[in-house]
Design an enzyme around this catalytic site. Structure first.
Site, short mmCIF file in Angstrom:
data_model
loop_
_atom_site.label_atom_id
_atom_site.label_comp_id
_atom_site.label_asym_id
_atom_site.label_seq_id
_atom_site.Cartn_x
_atom_site.Cartn_y
_atom_site.Cartn_z
N ASN A 39 0.87 -1.18 0.00
CA ASN A 39 0.00 0.00 0.00
C ASN A 39 0.91 1.24 0.00
O ASN A 39 1.85 1.33 0.78
CB ASN A 39 -0.91 -0.02 1.23
CG ASN A 39 -1.99 1.03 1.17
OD1 ASN A 39 -1.70 2.21 1.03
ND2 ASN A 39 -3.23 0.60 1.28
N ASP A 40 0.59 2.19 -0.86
CA ASP A 40 1.43 3.39 -1.02
C ASP A 40 1.16 4.48 0.00
O ASP A 40 1.80 5.54 -0.05
CB ASP A 40 1.21 3.98 -2.43
CG ASP A 40 1.84 3.16 -3.52
OD1 ASP A 40 2.90 2.54 -3.29
OD2 ASP A 40 1.27 3.13 -4.63
#
Length: 170
Positions: A39-40
């Site tokens: 997840n960024d």
């Protein structure tokens, strides 16, 4: 499978609230907001604040967000869901946003981390959209399921963030 969300990460001086829909399986397992390393979210948040590196531990990440007057929560308190996809959410139970905004009057901007969180909020807490002291902005999801690509995602988050900082908020 019953999924139970987390308590909000918030401080009295928080001015921005970033809302997800419901943590994914790995985040729930780790008991961490945006706990999936793919997840960024944390990378985006660090980049928006001129940092080359994401804080290492979860506690450091939370301090990083709170130190920038950013609160974290999800629209849903619980739901039934198989897997991590928002499309699989069933039986949603919404968090109490009326109580949150009453307890934390410094909140000024709500950033939706993806279309699903915005859609769920509009459906279940839409009356708050009329609150003139609050601004609402949808961001592209930081989820690994969003195949938008890093540069486009960062540009969209940066554009939204400039609107927040332009209001003197974070």
């Amino acid at each position: 499978m019953l999924c139970m969300g987390f308590e909000p990460v918030i401080a009295p001086d928080s001015v921005v609230l970033i809302l997800g829909s419901m943590p994914g399986e790995l985040s729930l397992e780790r008991q961490e907001y945006y706990g999936n390393p793919r997840n960024d979210f944390w990378r985006l948040l660090a980049s928006l604040h001129g940092e080359d590196h994401v804080p290492g531990t979860y506690e450091e990440r939370l301090r990083f967000a709170l130190g920038r007057k950013i609160a974290l929560w999800d629209v849903l308190a619980s739901c039934e869901r198989e897997g991590s996809l928002d499309a699989n959410i069933r039986e949603p139970a919404v968090n109490d946003f009326d109580a949150l905004f009453a307890e934390y009057p410094n909140l000024r901007t709500v950033l939706f981390n993806g279309a699903a969180s915005e859609k769920l909020f509009r459906k279940h807490a839409g009356h708050l959209l009329a609150d003139s002291r609050l601004g609402f902005v949808r961001l592209p999801s930081s989820s690994p399921a969003n195949a938008m690509g890093w540069e486009r995602k960062l540009a969209a988050w940066r554009e939204a963030w400039q609107g927040v900082t332009g209001r003197g908020e974070a």
